[in-house]
Design an enzyme around this catalytic site. Structure first.
Site, short mmCIF file in Angstrom:
data_model
loop_
_atom_site.label_atom_id
_atom_site.label_comp_id
_atom_site.label_asym_id
_atom_site.label_seq_id
_atom_site.Cartn_x
_atom_site.Cartn_y
_atom_site.Cartn_z
N GLY A 53 38.15 68.24 19.41
CA GLY A 53 36.68 68.07 19.93
C GLY A 53 36.44 66.74 20.38
N GLY A 66 43.30 67.58 21.46
CA GLY A 66 43.98 67.88 22.56
C GLY A 66 43.42 66.69 23.50
NE ARG A 67 37.82 66.46 26.44
CZ ARG A 67 37.74 67.46 27.44
NH1 ARG A 67 37.56 67.08 28.57
NH2 ARG A 67 36.92 68.59 26.93
CB CYS A 106 38.67 77.62 52.72
SG CYS A 106 40.09 76.76 53.79
CD GLU A 128 42.57 73.86 15.57
OE1 GLU A 128 41.90 74.12 16.49
OE2 GLU A 128 42.88 74.85 14.64
CE1 TYR A 136 35.05 73.61 31.64
CE2 TYR A 136 36.78 72.19 32.66
CZ TYR A 136 36.43 73.29 31.99
OH TYR A 136 37.50 74.16 31.56
N1 LLP Z 1 41.06 73.80 18.83
C1 LLP Z 1 40.25 75.00 19.52
C2 LLP Z 1 40.37 76.15 18.72
C3 LLP Z 1 39.77 74.81 20.83
O1 LLP Z 1 39.50 75.88 21.49
C4 LLP Z 1 40.30 73.72 21.62
C5 LLP Z 1 39.70 73.39 22.88
C6 LLP Z 1 40.62 72.30 20.95
C7 LLP Z 1 41.25 72.66 19.65
C8 LLP Z 1 41.21 71.05 21.37
O2 LLP Z 1 39.76 70.50 21.92
P1 LLP Z 1 39.60 68.83 22.19
O3 LLP Z 1 40.39 68.10 21.12
O4 LLP Z 1 40.71 68.89 23.62
O5 LLP Z 1 38.39 68.57 22.89
N2 LLP Z 1 38.79 72.59 29.78
C9 LLP Z 1 37.96 72.00 29.49
C10 LLP Z 1 37.92 71.89 27.72
C11 LLP Z 1 38.30 73.08 26.91
C12 LLP Z 1 38.50 73.01 25.67
C13 LLP Z 1 38.77 74.20 24.96
N3 LLP Z 1 39.18 74.48 23.64
C14 LLP Z 1 37.72 70.74 29.96
O6 LLP Z 1 38.52 70.32 30.81
O7 LLP Z 1 36.78 69.89 29.65
#
Ligand code: LLP
Length: 420
Positions: free
Chosen positions: A239, A277-278, A345, A275, A318
């Site tokens: 997050g 990601g981004r 389109c 966890e 978003y």
């Molecule tokens: N753990 C769980 C259980 C999650 O659902 C997520 C993201 C993460 C970790 C990783 O979160 P991060 O560190 O990436 O914020 N497609 C959307 C974001 C969707 C996030 C879904 N879950 C966007 O492009 O902003």
């Protein structure tokens, strides 16, 4: 911090000239930087080097094998949310004891795969899932490690589509009811309760939602221990946001985030699982697109490019801001305000609205920045637009890590019934 910068007036990915790369692979394409991926991982991991921590990269952000392997080579584990992602993590060489399985809708087949692989932990999100996992593991005479994802009802102060920790969201079990679920888990066969899990949302740019959530989580661990559950790990989810520019809030850096985590969890003696990601992949990737036409409407000027919402859906889904830079640097001239739109389109097909930039010319290349997370993985073939290539750069080298698909291969997936 990323490794996309101008050299002699041309945007480079590390030492690779993006004009040359575009000539080789065609446009549009995604381009990722190894140095940025590894730097982001190292900074995050180092922020927790003084505690027991496992950084499980959230594959959903970018699950290309080359990206996963690059992060795995620095020690990353994986957070997966489907059987497919579990297989991807294994294919990239991530050991089962570094794999977490999250998500509210795991099927029996996916749970069976997790049990067979003997992964680190399944983050369970409902009583029904807990019972199903118990019966699957018990039938195999195995014991699955589990934690329960709790929902703390905390506002992560992010876009509503990516907030997951409020009572109205479908995720987790209300923290007020989670104690009963742990009591159930302890009684069921085939399960070993090892941890507690929480993930309150994505692109979080303030520390206080984390602070509030982690305080609740730490208290809950104390309650569970009081009930006799041997909690040995806490999964704090992902997050942490990234800077997207354009006046959006800059996020705290991993060290500030780590300070909040540590102050809440210090006295618990638990292994910490993350966890992210981004924060690892987001600024490690760009989308390179070519300007096809400039069209002057009555109210707006449209820069029509060859990448669309099917390639990068974040702006329309978003309302996300992505910086757009010319690949060939232009001297700062007076800006024009344009919409950068794709060929799909739909009026929702845009990469930027009302963006002030130096007006590009047809044929120019533009780089859509911060597209390494939730870019290629959320692409579709809408309008029969084949998925675009992904390229990984390492210093002066580059490699195609996913080729451009051909329309013919999409058409070939269809089957005709006997009557046509
Ligand atoms: N753990 C769980 C259980 C999650 O659902 C997520 C993201 C993460 C970790 C990783 O979160 P991060 O560190 O990436 O914020 N497609 C959307 C974001 C969707 C996030 C879904 N879950 C966007 O492009 O902003």
């Amino acid at each position: 911090m990323h490794h996309f910068a101008y050299r002699n007036g041309v945007l480079h990915a590390e030492a690779v000239n993006l004009l040359d790369l575009a000539r080789s692979v065609g446009t549009p394409f995604y381009c990722y930087s190894t140095a940025t991926l590894t730097r982001h991982f190292d900074v995050f991991a180092q922020a927790f080097s003084d505690v027991r921590a496992i950084v499980c990269y959230a594959l959903k952000a970018n699950s290309n094998q080359a990206v996963i392997k690059t992060l795995a080579s620095r020690g990353a584990g994986a957070d997966v949310v489907s059987g497919g992602e579990l297989l991807r993590a294994r294919a990239a060489g991530i050991p089962p004891d570094k794999i977490m399985f999250s998500g509210i809708g795991k099927t029996a087949a996916e749970l069976a795969l997790a049990v067979d692989e003997g992964i680190l932990c399944v983050n369970v999100e409902s009583e029904a899932e807990l019972e199903l996992l118990s019966s699957i593991a018990a039938a195999k005479a195995r014991s699955a490690r589990v934690s329960v994802r709790v929902n703390p009802d905390i506002d992560a102060k992010t876009h509503e589509k990516i907030a997951t920790g409020r009572a109205e969201n479908k995720f987790g079990i209300p923290i007020s009811r989670a104690r009963e679920v742990y009591a159930l888990a302890a009684k069921l066969p085939g399960l070993t309760v090892t941890g507690v899990d929480m993930h309150i949302g994505s692109q979080i740019t303030k520390l206080d939602p984390f602070d509030n959530a982690f305080a609740l989580l730490a208290d809950f661990v104390r309650t569970l221990r009081g009930d006799g559950h041997p909690i040995t790990h806490i999964d704090l989810g992902g997050g942490l946001g990234i800077p997207y520019g354009g006046g959006t809030d800059p996020p705290p850096d991993p060290h500030a985030y780590a300070a909040v985590v540590k102050s809440a969890t210090r006295d618990l003696g638990c292994t910490l699982i993350f966890e992210p990601g981004r924060v690892l992949a987001g600024n490690a990737g760009i989308l390179v697109t070519q300007v096809l036409y400039i069209k002057r409407g009555e109210r707006k000027t449209f820069v029509i490019v060859d990448a669309g919402m099917n390639d990068l859906i974040r702006p329309t889904l978003y309302e996300a801001h992505h910086e757009i830079r010319p690949v060939r640097e232009r001297p700062e001239a007076s800006g024009v305000t344009v919409d950068v739109v794709g060929p799909v389109c739909e009026s929702g097909d845009f990469l930027a609205l009302d963006r002030t930039m130096n007006q590009p010319d047809p044929g120019d290349l533009l780089a859509v920045m911060s597209a390494g997370a939730y870019g290629a993985v959320e692409a579709s073939t809408y309008n029969t637009r084949p998925l675009i290539p992904e390229v990984l750069v390492r210093e002066g080298e580059w490699a195609l890590v996913r080729p451009r698909l051909a329309a013919a291969s999409l058409i070939a997936l269809d089957r005709l019934p006997p009557w046509l």
